[in-house]
Design a protein around this motif. Structure first.
Motif, mmCIF file in Angstrom:
data_model
loop_
_atom_site.group_PDB
_atom_site.id
_atom_site.type_symbol
_atom_site.label_atom_id
_atom_site.label_comp_id
_atom_site.label_asym_id
_atom_site.label_seq_id
_atom_site.Cartn_x
_atom_site.Cartn_y
_atom_site.Cartn_z
ATOM 1 N N ALA A 1 -14.380 -42.094 25.688
ATOM 2 C CA ALA A 1 -13.838 -42.354 27.027
ATOM 3 C C ALA A 1 -12.561 -41.555 27.255
ATOM 4 O O ALA A 1 -12.337 -41.003 28.343
ATOM 5 C CB ALA A 1 -13.579 -43.845 27.202
ATOM 6 N N HIS A 2 -11.739 -41.477 26.231
ATOM 7 C CA HIS A 2 -10.490 -40.719 26.345
ATOM 8 C C HIS A 2 -10.765 -39.244 26.595
ATOM 9 O O HIS A 2 -10.160 -38.627 27.483
ATOM 10 C CB HIS A 2 -9.668 -40.895 25.063
ATOM 11 N N GLU A 3 -11.687 -38.641 25.828
ATOM 12 C CA GLU A 3 -11.952 -37.217 25.999
ATOM 13 C C GLU A 3 -12.579 -36.907 27.347
ATOM 14 O O GLU A 3 -12.301 -35.861 27.946
ATOM 15 C CB GLU A 3 -12.835 -36.699 24.855
ATOM 16 N N ARG A 4 -13.408 -37.810 27.851
ATOM 17 C CA ARG A 4 -13.998 -37.575 29.178
ATOM 18 C C ARG A 4 -12.939 -37.649 30.271
ATOM 19 O O ARG A 4 -12.924 -36.830 31.192
ATOM 20 C CB ARG A 4 -15.098 -38.599 29.445
ATOM 21 N N LEU A 5 -12.068 -38.645 30.192
ATOM 22 C CA LEU A 5 -11.062 -38.833 31.237
ATOM 23 C C LEU A 5 -9.976 -37.767 31.172
ATOM 24 O O LEU A 5 -9.484 -37.300 32.207
ATOM 25 C CB LEU A 5 -10.442 -40.224 31.114
ATOM 26 N N GLU A 6 -9.601 -37.374 29.967
ATOM 27 C CA GLU A 6 -8.488 -36.440 29.815
ATOM 28 C C GLU A 6 -8.795 -35.082 30.436
ATOM 29 O O GLU A 6 -7.903 -34.431 30.980
ATOM 30 C CB GLU A 6 -8.160 -36.261 28.332
ATOM 31 N N SER A 7 -10.051 -34.647 30.364
ATOM 32 C CA SER A 7 -10.366 -33.295 30.819
ATOM 33 C C SER A 7 -11.101 -33.261 32.163
ATOM 34 O O SER A 7 -11.656 -32.235 32.538
ATOM 35 C CB SER A 7 -11.215 -32.573 29.759
ATOM 36 N N ARG A 8 -11.118 -34.390 32.887
ATOM 37 C CA ARG A 8 -11.736 -34.342 34.210
ATOM 38 C C ARG A 8 -10.932 -33.449 35.144
ATOM 39 O O ARG A 8 -9.707 -33.391 35.031
ATOM 40 C CB ARG A 8 -11.840 -35.765 34.793
ATOM 41 N N PRO A 9 -11.591 -32.713 36.075
ATOM 42 C CA PRO A 9 -13.025 -32.767 36.377
ATOM 43 C C PRO A 9 -13.897 -31.888 35.503
ATOM 44 O O PRO A 9 -15.126 -31.898 35.642
ATOM 45 C CB PRO A 9 -13.064 -32.284 37.828
ATOM 46 N N ARG A 10 -13.297 -31.107 34.585
ATOM 47 C CA ARG A 10 -14.103 -30.185 33.783
ATOM 48 C C ARG A 10 -15.132 -30.913 32.929
ATOM 49 O O ARG A 10 -16.226 -30.393 32.683
ATOM 50 C CB ARG A 10 -13.198 -29.328 32.904
#
Length: 711
Positions: A295-304
């Motif tokens: 969850a952290h990795e998805r949120l940290e690099s949004r929108p990429r």
């Protein structure tokens, strides 16, 4: 935004306390009665702070100081002389040690907590910094050091944080080990008392260990309801994690970077920030902790992170260094016909590169390999409906290159000593401003001159003679930190200027897959070993620390270079679909039947890609089991995708009487029902979680991908 309670200052005798609240986690810090350090009061599910601290010591501490026994957040050697300190500092020619006291709370951005400590005699201020990652159960910690005196300071140890966990039954440590082509192997050790350490001194996070660790109480076996704490260091250079369990059954992890020079110079008036340590908690065991990291990795690099990772074809395993226009175009045509979306030319596309002995540093396309011009070649690949990608190794240089002849001082070197060759190459001192500018300039030109949509950045060797001739000692430049800073500066610049270009991080496989490198790239290459049986254990470990959308995985030929055990094309595709799907086989040799089967799997993957990359992950068993799998729950709850593998014996099935293996699923709504998309069979959620999904293996059916639609 960080949820931060105000300090309790109801009386002069009351300790000051602050609580950070993440999605479901709280982290409470307080100033010790002495005022000489901050210590952890509680860390766990929200509400754990409501009561006496489970970490607080009681009774006397004979033969030790109070600081040595305390769950201190960060202390220098002067105040923690026996139990291991996080900061070691001295004046040149002076004694080691620092003795500070609390200097107050400092203003922080966006709800950050910043607690200052000062040693006026030494001339040092240290600010302990805390923040949360909104929407996740991750806490960020780092330290900012300032030389407030009128003389230089030498820092021999500068960790980012100390992490304390009470372990009444001793500590169970889970960590990731490996070597080249065997990265991310999950290991565990029970530590009842004493120390344990992992790290890297290679200038990258390294293949031997990952800068990641999980902690549980050893008396509470890992399960779906086991409280689990985790740390990950966001640092792409040398590092360490030191674990120590003391007599009071308090586990203390000291996490930080490893300065190459041994001591870092901090001049008068200068400041220095340590890398961030990410702290995570889950009450749901190692699997729950993995979902926190995802969850952290998805949120940290949004929108990429929301961008679909294209199905790529990489030509390396088909052609090696023998890169030439017609052979590459033949591969590209076949790749397009089976559904690939991106064609990546690996090593060998540039001049003077017949093998690994030359060519690095002179990054011009080989005119002999592309007689119609490199631009025309790229246009022909794109004309097939494919994006175009390219392999580069910006940090390396070959001994006979023009670049090295023109700039012999641009490599790491120790004056008067011979240079060590590894893989027939040397390493550029990327920390030099002029080297950073040169690398950035030719990468910008490459991306401007050609419509490149994917860049694979590799680093195939660690630096050895880590010197910079001409610099006096103690050296003002912090070589490891400068290299890491410029690596990330170049990546961030390229991503800002070319937002449509996806970047893959690689270092001889998975040698640079720390939290900072993952955040700075779009996918990472976990290992040069693409053998499907070996890949199961590599990917199993990787998914404990990182999300599937950043895990590049290829279908290659069977048997392969490293893992020679034959596996079906089905097995190889189901394995590679667990992350970002790629193909690296010599598809010219595939039969029409194999190409048709590949096209079917690629079409399925494209339909399922959003769930595979953005869904909640449940790791089902482990590759050492006869049957293992990974479950992906759709973000909207509408379906589940289960990838399953038979990696053990068939137990005589189907020739002998028996029953199929089963995989127990996780995280389902007990009231729900599911219909298997292919067969139409319906299951209750409780059945799937307690009995399991059947896996009817047979010699010609060794892997499966099942879609379960919620009724």
């Amino acid at each position: 935004m960080t949820h931060l309670t105000a300090p309790d200052e109801t009386s002069a005798d009351t300790a000051r306390r602050w609580t950070l609240r993440a999605a479901t986690t709280s982290y409470t810090v307080e100033i010790a009665e002495s005022g000489a350090w901050a210590e952890l009061s509680s860390w766990g599910p929200i509400g754990v702070e409501d009561g006496p601290s489970p970490l607080a010591g009681h009774g006397r501490t004979p033969f030790r100081t109070a600081a040595d026994a305390a769950p201190a957040e960060y202390l220098p050697t002067g105040q923690r002389p026996f139990g291991g300190a996080e900061l070691d500092v001295r004046r040149p020619g002076g004694e080691r040690g620092c003795w500070w006291s609390f200097a107050g709370e400092r203003a922080g951005a966006d709800g950050e907590l910043r607690l200052a400590f000062a040693d006026e005699q030494l001339g040092l201020e240290a600010v302990l910094c805390y923040g949360t990652v909104p929407g996740t159960d991750v806490i960020r910690r780092w330290v900012e050091l300032a030389n407030t005196g009128d003389g230089d300071l030498l820092i021999g140890r500068l960790d980012s944080a100390a992490v304390n966990v009470a372990v009444p039954g001793g500590a169970r440590l889970t960590y990731l080990v490996g070597q080249w082509v065997q990265e991310f192997q999950l290991e565990q050790i029970d530590l009842a008392r004493g120390g344990f350490a992992i790290g890297s001194t290679q200038g990258v996070s390294g293949q031997d260990y990952a800068p990641w660790m999980a902690v549980q109480d050893a008396s509470d076996p890992d399960g779906p309801t086991t409280p689990t704490w985790g740390v990950a260091l966001a640092w792409s250079g040398s590092w360490h994690i030191d674990a120590q369990v003391d007599a009071g059954r308090l586990l203390r992890l000291r996490v930080g970077r490893e300065p190459h020079e041994g001591e870092v110079l901090l001049p008068a008036g200068a400041t220095l920030a340590t890398p961030q340590v990410l702290l995570a908690f889950s009450p749901q065991g190692l699997g729950g902790l993995a979902r926190v990291w995802h969850a952290h990795e998805r949120l940290e690099s949004r929108p990429r992170s929301l961008r679909p990772r294209p199905v790529l074809y990489n030509s390396w395993e088909a052609t090696g260094f023998d890169v030439e226009q017609d052979g590459q175009l033949e591969l590209a045509r076949i790749a397009a016909s089976i559904g690939a979306e991106l064609f990546v030319v690996d090593d060998g596309w540039f001049s003077d590169r017949p093998d690994d002995t030359a060519g690095l540093g002179d990054w011009e396309p080989d005119p002999a390999a592309f007689p119609d011009g490199f631009g025309a070649f790229v246009d022909k690949v794109r004309g097939l409906g494919l994006g175009f990608g390219l392999w580069v190794e910006p940090e390396a240089v070959s001994p006979g290159s023009r670049l090295l002849a023109e700039h012999p001082d641009w490599i790491y070197a120790v004056e008067g000593r011979p240079a060590t060759l590894i893989r027939n190459q040397l390493v550029l001192d990327l920390g030099r401003d002029e080297v950073r500018a040169h690398v950035l300039a030719w990468l910008r030109k490459l991306l401007t001159d050609h419509p490149i949509s994917y860049l694979k950045w590799d680093m195939n060797r660690p630096p050895t003679e880590r010197g910079r001739p001409g610099d006096p000692l103690p050296r003002a430049a912090d070589l490891d930190a400068a290299h890491v800073a410029n690596y990330h500066h170049i990546l961030s610049t390229l991503r800002r200027e070319h937002p449509d270009v996806l970047i893959e991080g690689c270092a001889g496989g998975g040698g640079r897959a720390d939290a900072a490198a993952v955040a700075a790239t779009d996918v990472v290459w976990p290992s040069d070993n693409t053998g499907p049986q070996d890949r199961l254990s590599i990917q199993h470990g990787f998914l404990h620390a990182h999300a599937p959308h950043v895990m590049s995985s290829w279908v290659t030929d069977s048997a392969g270079y490293f893992d020679t055990r034959p596996r079906s094309l089905r097995f190889r595709f189901v394995t590679a679909m667990a992350g970002a799907l790629g193909i690296g086989a010599d598809i010219r040799k595939w039969t029409p039947t194999e190409r048709d089967e590949a096209a079917e799997w690629i079409a399925r993957y494209k339909r399922w890609r959003e769930t595979l990359h953005q869904g909640e992950v449940h790791l089902l068993g482990a590759p050492r089991d006869a049957t293992s799998g990974v479950q992906y729950s759709a973000p909207d709850g509408s379906h589940e995708i289960v990838l399953a593998w038979n990696s053990g014996t068939l137990k005589g099935l189907p020739l002998l009487p028996g029953r199929p293996d089963r995989l127990r699923l996780g995280g389902l709504d007990p009231a729900a029902r599911y219909r298997e998309e292919a067969s139409g069979v319906e299951y209750g959620a409780v059945h799937l979680m307690s009995v399991g999904l059947p896996c009817p293996w047979r010699p010609d059916f060794d892997a499966d991908a099942v879609v379960l639609r919620r009724c």
